[in-house]
Scaffold this active site. Structure first.
Site, PDB file in Angstrom:
ATOM      1  N   GLU A  80      47.326 101.604 159.633  1.00 22.64           N
ATOM      2  CA  GLU A  80      48.333 101.857 158.731  1.00 22.64           C
ATOM      3  C   GLU A  80      48.326 103.284 158.288  1.00 22.64           C
ATOM      4  O   GLU A  80      49.009 103.728 157.308  1.00 22.64           O
ATOM      5  CB  GLU A  80      48.250 100.847 157.417  1.00 22.64           C
ATOM      6  CG  GLU A  80      48.709  99.696 157.658  1.00 22.64           C
ATOM      7  CD  GLU A  80      48.617  98.794 156.579  1.00 22.64           C
ATOM      8  OE1 GLU A  80      48.179  98.840 155.608  1.00 22.64           O
ATOM      9  OE2 GLU A  80      49.504  97.705 156.469  1.00 22.64           O
ATOM     10  N   THR A  87      39.512  86.987 164.509  1.00 24.65           N
ATOM     11  CA  THR A  87      39.607  85.896 163.286  1.00 24.65           C
ATOM     12  C   THR A  87      40.505  85.116 163.778  1.00 24.65           C
ATOM     13  O   THR A  87      41.766  85.335 164.048  1.00 24.65           O
ATOM     14  CB  THR A  87      40.021  86.899 161.810  1.00 24.65           C
ATOM     15  OG1 THR A  87      41.126  87.591 162.267  1.00 24.65           O
ATOM     16  CG2 THR A  87      38.945  87.823 161.563  1.00 24.65           C
ATOM     17  N   GLY A 121      41.860  82.400 161.209  1.00 18.71           N
ATOM     18  CA  GLY A 121      42.339  81.576 159.842  1.00 18.71           C
ATOM     19  C   GLY A 121      41.494  80.534 159.561  1.00 18.71           C
ATOM     20  O   GLY A 121      40.135  80.410 159.660  1.00 18.71           O
ATOM     21  N   GLY A 142      38.201  79.701 161.445  1.00 20.71           N
ATOM     22  CA  GLY A 142      37.060  80.566 161.499  1.00 20.71           C
ATOM     23  C   GLY A 142      37.201  81.868 162.343  1.00 20.71           C
ATOM     24  O   GLY A 142      38.259  82.249 162.335  1.00 20.71           O
ATOM     25  N   ASP A 180      41.819  90.993 155.722  1.00 23.00           N
ATOM     26  CA  ASP A 180      41.327  92.343 155.237  1.00 23.00           C
ATOM     27  C   ASP A 180      39.837  91.974 154.649  1.00 23.00           C
ATOM     28  O   ASP A 180      38.928  92.699 154.426  1.00 23.00           O
ATOM     29  CB  ASP A 180      42.053  92.957 154.272  1.00 23.00           C
ATOM     30  CG  ASP A 180      43.480  93.378 154.919  1.00 23.00           C
ATOM     31  OD1 ASP A 180      43.357  93.378 156.338  1.00 23.00           O
ATOM     32  OD2 ASP A 180      44.272  93.377 154.188  1.00 23.00           O
TER      33      ASP A 180
HETATM   34  O1  RIB Z   1      46.914  92.407 155.004  1.00 24.96           O
HETATM   35  C1  RIB Z   1      47.427  92.645 153.705  1.00 24.96           C
HETATM   36  C2  RIB Z   1      48.078  93.958 153.664  1.00 24.96           C
HETATM   37  O2  RIB Z   1      49.143  94.200 154.552  1.00 24.96           O
HETATM   38  C3  RIB Z   1      49.037  93.950 152.211  1.00 24.96           C
HETATM   39  O3  RIB Z   1      48.035  94.222 151.104  1.00 24.96           O
HETATM   40  C4  RIB Z   1      49.991  94.840 152.655  1.00 24.96           C
HETATM   41  O4  RIB Z   1      50.072  95.975 151.762  1.00 24.96           O
HETATM   42  C5  RIB Z   1      49.888  95.297 153.987  1.00 24.96           C
HETATM   43  O5  RIB Z   1      49.503  96.569 154.229  1.00 24.96           O
END
Ligand code: RIB
Length: 290
Positions: A135, A204, A206, A209, A238
């Site tokens: 990102e 991953t 979900g 597992g 994340d």
């Molecule tokens: O993985 C979730 C995240 O994806 C969110 O917090 C959003 O900002 C996107 O980046």
């Protein structure tokens, strides 16, 4: 220590009866906002897991609150710059089953610079980790420099872009993908997990597992998910990645680090939101002990 070149987003959450179809207009039943971005979420998770985290990032003139939130979670924000481009944001739509659809405005996340990366990596040691997600700009610059310094590099291939993966892969130690991304990668390159030129791959899955592939030894480790009643799965991946890398950076064996990560990810789905839904280490240990 973990150094994370990561996105910082303002997340706008809309609860919906169902995810919208093409051309559909829907009224939200609830709206909220908070800190998010795959990068910021991973930094928060790793910091809550008890590891020193330096975040490299960029926000706009409107982003001071997001930097403050990161700092409050214990993340070192000295390498977060302010640019003229507005802070990134995400529209996060969540349905009644807790599934989501996300639209991102990349904004200042694309304004990273080599100087901040070099400064953040100063003094890093070979047992430290660099975390990356797809990102931000400058992923390859950061990965190359980290590898030159002997660091481990963890790359979360999300949002999925095969070109981005291929560019960064020569510098990566650990690739993290969900099942859908792994399938997309296989479809687009014809290569499967064991063909990846890295030491480790974490898939991953979900509620099913996760699978850890040690490509050096050929060992495969299955990690089961904890059963919870999810209200919002946004950011669970994340949380998993941040807690897992934190465990590895602390020298935990992979099975222990991943079990802790799995518990943290499960707990994060029981609360709405992204960074604000990531559990503390005490909550994770309570679930592990229960
Ligand atoms: O993985 C979730 C995240 O994806 C969110 O917090 C959003 O900002 C996107 O980046």
């Amino acid at each position: 220590m973990i150094i994370n070149l990561g996105s910082i987003n303002a997340d706008y959450f809309y609860d919906l009866p169902h995810l919208p179809g093409p051309g559909e207009t829907l009224a939200a039943t609830r709206m909220a906002s908070g800190l998010g971005g795959k990068g910021a979420n991973q930094s928060v998770a790793a910091a809550l897991a008890g590891v020193e985290v330096r975040h490299i990032g960029c926000v706009g003139p409107d982003g001071a609150w997001a930097v403050d939130r990161l700092r409050e979670f214990g993340v070192d924000v000295r390498h977060v710059r302010v640019s003229d481009t507005p802070t990134a944001h995400a529209i996060v739509m969540v349905d009644e089953a807790g599934e989501n659809q996300i639209v991102i405005y990349p904004g200042a996340n694309q304004e990273q610079d080599e100087r901040s990366i070099a400064e953040a990596l100063e003094g890093a040691r070979s047992d430290d980790w660099l975390m990356l997600q797809n990102e931000t700009s400058h992923q390859v610059d950061a990965a190359r420099l980290a590898r030159e310094k002997g660091l481990n590099v963890a790359y979360s291939a999300a949002p999925f872009d095969v070109q981005a993966i291929e560019s960064v892969l020569p510098f990566v130690t650990l690739v993290i993908m969900n099942e859908v991304e792994a399938q997309q990668y296989a479809d687009e390159t014809g290569r499967v997990i064991k063909d990846l030129p890295v030491s480790y791959v974490l898939i991953t899955k979900g509620k099913d597992g996760a699978t850890w592939h040690d490509l050096n030894s050929g060992k495969v480790l299955e990690v089961s998910a904890f059963k919870v009643d999810p209200v919002d799965t946004t950011g669970a991946g994340d949380t998993f990645a941040g807690y897992a890398i934190a465990g590895l950076a602390q020298g935990l064996p992979a099975d222990i680090a991943l079990k802790q990560a799995s518990a943290a990810a499960a707990l994060s789905t029981t609360k709405k939101g992204t960074a604000d839904a990531i559990p503390t280490l005490a909550a994770v240990k309570a679930l592990l002990g229960s």
